[in-house]
Scaffold this active site. Structure first.
Site, short mmCIF file in Angstrom:
data_model
loop_
_atom_site.label_atom_id
_atom_site.label_comp_id
_atom_site.label_asym_id
_atom_site.label_seq_id
_atom_site.Cartn_x
_atom_site.Cartn_y
_atom_site.Cartn_z
N GLU A 150 16.42 5.94 -93.86
CA GLU A 150 15.23 6.12 -94.68
C GLU A 150 15.31 7.30 -95.63
O GLU A 150 14.71 7.27 -96.68
CB GLU A 150 13.94 6.15 -93.85
CG GLU A 150 13.76 7.29 -92.93
CD GLU A 150 12.47 7.19 -92.12
OE1 GLU A 150 11.51 6.56 -92.56
OE2 GLU A 150 12.43 7.79 -91.03
N ASN A 203 -8.07 2.83 -101.90
CA ASN A 203 -6.91 2.65 -101.02
C ASN A 203 -7.19 1.43 -100.15
O ASN A 203 -8.20 1.40 -99.45
CB ASN A 203 -6.74 3.90 -100.14
CG ASN A 203 -5.77 3.67 -99.00
OD1 ASN A 203 -4.80 2.94 -99.16
ND2 ASN A 203 -6.02 4.28 -97.87
N GLY A 204 -6.31 0.44 -100.20
CA GLY A 204 -6.51 -0.76 -99.40
C GLY A 204 -6.11 -1.99 -100.20
O GLY A 204 -5.44 -1.87 -101.25
N ARG A 239 1.37 9.68 -98.88
CA ARG A 239 0.82 8.34 -98.73
C ARG A 239 1.24 7.39 -99.86
O ARG A 239 0.98 6.19 -99.81
CB ARG A 239 -0.71 8.41 -98.72
CG ARG A 239 -1.26 9.24 -97.58
CD ARG A 239 -2.76 9.26 -97.63
NE ARG A 239 -3.31 7.95 -97.39
CZ ARG A 239 -3.53 7.41 -96.20
NH1 ARG A 239 -3.24 8.11 -95.12
NH2 ARG A 239 -4.03 6.21 -96.08
N CYS A 270 -2.37 4.52 -100.15
CA CYS A 270 -2.58 5.39 -101.29
C CYS A 270 -3.35 6.56 -100.71
O CYS A 270 -3.79 6.51 -99.57
CB CYS A 270 -3.46 4.75 -102.36
SG CYS A 270 -2.74 3.29 -103.13
N HIS A 312 29.69 -7.41 -78.57
CA HIS A 312 29.14 -8.72 -78.91
C HIS A 312 28.92 -8.90 -80.42
O HIS A 312 28.20 -9.79 -80.82
CB HIS A 312 27.83 -8.95 -78.16
CG HIS A 312 28.01 -8.95 -76.68
ND1 HIS A 312 28.66 -9.96 -76.00
CD2 HIS A 312 27.67 -8.03 -75.75
CE1 HIS A 312 28.69 -9.67 -74.71
NE2 HIS A 312 28.10 -8.50 -74.53
N LYS A 333 3.90 7.39 -95.94
CA LYS A 333 3.77 7.98 -94.60
C LYS A 333 2.98 7.09 -93.66
O LYS A 333 3.36 6.90 -92.51
CB LYS A 333 3.10 9.35 -94.72
CG LYS A 333 2.97 10.10 -93.41
CD LYS A 333 4.31 10.55 -92.89
CE LYS A 333 4.20 11.27 -91.56
NZ LYS A 333 5.52 11.40 -90.92
N LYS A 363 16.57 7.33 -89.19
CA LYS A 363 16.45 8.58 -89.96
C LYS A 363 17.45 8.58 -91.12
O LYS A 363 17.11 8.91 -92.25
CB LYS A 363 16.69 9.81 -89.09
CG LYS A 363 15.62 10.15 -88.09
CD LYS A 363 14.33 10.66 -88.68
CE LYS A 363 13.37 9.55 -88.98
NZ LYS A 363 12.40 9.15 -88.05
N GLU A 399 16.70 5.47 -83.47
CA GLU A 399 16.00 6.49 -84.24
C GLU A 399 16.97 7.24 -85.17
O GLU A 399 16.65 7.52 -86.32
CB GLU A 399 15.28 7.43 -83.28
CG GLU A 399 14.47 8.55 -83.91
CD GLU A 399 13.36 8.10 -84.85
OE1 GLU A 399 13.05 6.89 -84.89
OE2 GLU A 399 12.83 8.95 -85.57
N TRP A 420 0.50 4.09 -104.05
CA TRP A 420 1.68 3.37 -103.56
C TRP A 420 1.40 1.91 -103.88
O TRP A 420 0.50 1.29 -103.31
CB TRP A 420 1.83 3.58 -102.05
CG TRP A 420 3.07 3.00 -101.46
CD1 TRP A 420 4.33 3.52 -101.53
CD2 TRP A 420 3.18 1.80 -100.68
NE1 TRP A 420 5.21 2.71 -100.84
CE2 TRP A 420 4.53 1.65 -100.31
CE3 TRP A 420 2.27 0.84 -100.26
CZ2 TRP A 420 5.00 0.60 -99.55
CZ3 TRP A 420 2.73 -0.21 -99.49
CH2 TRP A 420 4.08 -0.33 -99.14
#
Ligand code: M6R
Length: 607
Positions: free
Chosen positions: A487, A98-99, A27, A2, A503, A602, A484, A480, A74
């Site tokens: 997400e 936050n936590g 965040r 958060c 495979h 983030k 990208k 990567e 969040w």
């Protein structure tokens, strides 16, 4: 995860808080709220949804007052809703947090038995109740906060405002980030530096266990036991404009185009081209010379930078390298000891899993180093040495410039290790550093082809899946590229080591599936031609990333994006750029929230 902010000063706190929250929205953004004192009377506004909902509410209610605290959420405990939005209030005590508080259920049950009434499903609300209880025993808000903190187990950055006390806010921290700022007659608190930049560049990072009282004329900090502690003031070189969009539609777009500068700054800060050497203060050459193994721990995009690092540390320094997901390393029983160099890679320096993995490595006697973008964040504070990347603030949730600067940092670390261990001559080191220094110009050239990437994105914007293939140092780029796309455009994508295609993933190939083949000239090139043929033989569509001078790949692929010819150390810094631009344009055309994709945040400061 958060974002929290706090302000004490003579201005109306509301615009200061909402502007700060805007900078912290990366965040978390499922609800937001503020609390201020209006002539000493506590006023709280909070609501579900993005910050703009709160801004409308604040304007409609003409909210005004000082001091104040604010929060962008969040969700961890309790779904996104108005009642779960912070600040939480009990008996005139307002708290933003936050936590995660692990023992909140037991504490809550006890408080309910004592007559407390809870109005949310959050763990955070517990703070308002505990602090209000302590205030029956003392009138000192900081002392009440310290006492309340003794009861909780978990992580927190919190800010507390008390009705009737216009002189202060109290903040505290344990394992969640919190940075303080000072300006003439004003004090600030925030989860991250960008929220402070409009007001000050002189910042103080709190340590775990610290409790600080913010007043107009200063900040006083105590440790958990109440004894005063000094924390240094650091000057950050980020400017507010660096945290703005600067005319780009999205932060991610701006950050993609900042990469040549960010990579150049990262090299400049460390490398001496004439001497072919690198300054990595804190990393003792004797330690580097004697390590038997390198273990890299990281998450997400930073993990991909670690995989790139493995290729070149092994090649330049002839050292075995393991790259571990931090969330796996911390819960295994890893075989590491004092002969191991553990390297934690983290853009934010606050990712809880990476921090925990670093601590685990330290506990087992490893020498430690960090690669980080945020000065003074938790991971660099705990690592033996830090190689800072100089990307500047990265606001878009999807990491771009921090990835390429991490890759740059890992390349430099590989050269350094090779030199110290004598496996790379001075001449070879100079050559590799010169190669690296050529990267920014080449990156600019790739970025000039944005239109080709956008055209390709238009052609494929309705895709329902995508496969990315690469080998050696291009394998992390395949991972990567897939991350990208996933997400920000919510399209299922897989990144694979190209040799693995036969495979399993080869079964996915049909005329509907675009396969992005990363095939610049260099080691593995011929094998990649084989992969392209295999995809074509099964009717798949090939999008190839190839070298400018290449004439074979263009004859085989359906679409081609070209990058300048470059040595293997540099090539991944180029091939990743069209993949970032492709993902960006697909997402933008699909109308997703590019900078704040759903369900993501983030920096992941929770498990
Ligand atoms: O701040 P960190 O580098 O430790 O963050 C690690 C991951 O959470 C991060 O790279 C994440 O995967 C990004 N959203 C990727 O774009």
């Amino acid at each position: 995860m958060c974002g929290i902010v706090g302000y004490v000063g003579s201005q109306n706190a509301v615009p200061v808080l909402t502007a700060g929250l805007r900078r912290l929205e990366y965040r978390g953004y499922d609800s937001a709220g503020v609390a201020v004192l209006d002539h000493g009377v506590l006023r709280v506004l909070r609501c579900q949804g993005k910050l703009r909902n709160l801004e409308k509410l604040v304007a409609a209610e003409s909210l005004c007052g000082t001091p104040g605290i604010g929060h962008t959420r969040w969700a961890t405990h309790g779904r996104p809703s108005d009642t779960n939005a912070h600040p939480h209030v009990w008996q005139g005590v307002a708290v933003v947090h936050n936590g995660i508080i692990e023992n909140h259920l037991a504490l809550k049950a006890e408080l309910i038995r004592a007559g407390h009434i809870f109005s949310s499903e959050t763990d955070s609300e517990i703070f308002a109740h505990l602090i209000a209880d302590e205030l029956h025993r003392t009138d000192d808000l900081a002392a009440a906060v310290r006492e309340a903190l003794r009861c909780v187990q978990g992580t927190y950055a919190l800010a507390v405002l008390r009705e009737g006390d216009e002189s202060r806010i109290v903040v505290a921290k344990n394992a969640s980030p919190l940075v303080l700022g000072r300006a003439e007659g004003e004090s600030f608190a925030a989860s991250d530096i960008p929220a402070l930049l409009e007001h000050t560049r002189d910042v103080i990072f709190l340590e775990d266990g610290d409790v600080a009282v913010l007043q107009r004329d200063g900040i006083s900090i105590t440790g958990a036991d109440g004894s005063p502690v000094e924390r240094p003031t650091r000057r950050v070189d980020w400017t507010p404009i660096m945290a703005e969009k600067g005319g780009h539609k999205h932060f991610m777009h701006k950050e993609i185009f900042e990469q040549p500068r960010a990579v150049a700054d990262t090299i400049r800060s460390r490398a001496s081209m004439e001497e072919g050497d690198l300054y990595l203060e804190g990393l003792d050459s004797e330690v580097l010379r004697n390590v038997s193994r390198v273990v890299i721990v990281a998450c997400g995009t930073s993990y991909h930078a670690g995989l790139y690092g493995k290729c070149f540390i092994e090649s330049f320094a002839r050292l075995p390298v393991e790259v571990d997901l931090a969330s796996e390393f911390r819960y295994r029983d890893p075989v590491v000891d004092s002969s191991v160099l553990a390297v934690a890679i983290s853009q934010s320096g606050e990712t809880l899993d990476t921090l925990a993995a670093l601590r685990e490595a330290k506990k087992r006697g490893c020498s430690t180093a960090a690669v980080c973008n945020v000065v003074g964040a938790a991971i660099p504070r705990e690592a033996g040495a830090t190689l800072y990347t100089h990307a500047g603030p990265e606001i878009g949730v999807a990491s771009t410039k921090c990835f390429t600067t991490q890759v740059t940092a890992m390349a430099m670390l590989a050269v350094k290790l090779g030199r110290v261990r004598g496996t790379l001559s001075a001449e070879e080191a100079r050559r590799h550093l010169a190669e690296l220094s050529s990267a920014p110009k080449l990156m600019e050239k790739v970025l000039r082809q944005e239109q080709a990437c956008a055209d390709l994105a238009r052609r494929y914007r309705h895709l329902s899946g995508c496969l990315f293939l690469g080998r050696g140092p291009q394998h992390p780029i395949a991972l990567e590229g897939a991350l990208k796309l996933k997400e920000i455009s919510y399209v299922h994508a897989e990144g694979y080591a190209a040799g693995e295609m036969k495979h399993g993933p080869i079964a996915l190939i049909d005329p509907e599936l675009p396969v992005v083949v990363i095939a610049p000239r260099g080691p593995g090139y011929e094998k990649m031609l084989g992969n392209i043929e295999e995809v074509r033989a099964r009717g798949g569509q090939v999008i190839a990333i190839c070298s400018e001078s290449d004439s074979r790949v263009p004859g085989l692929a359906d679409h081609v994006l070209r990058v300048p010819d470059a040595p293997p150390l540099v090539s991944p810094l180029l091939t990743v750029l069209p993949l970032q631009l492709f993902a960006y344009h697909v997402a933008d055309m699909r109308g997703t929230d590019v900078d704040q994709p759903r369900n993501l945040a983030k920096s992941v400061t929770v498990e």
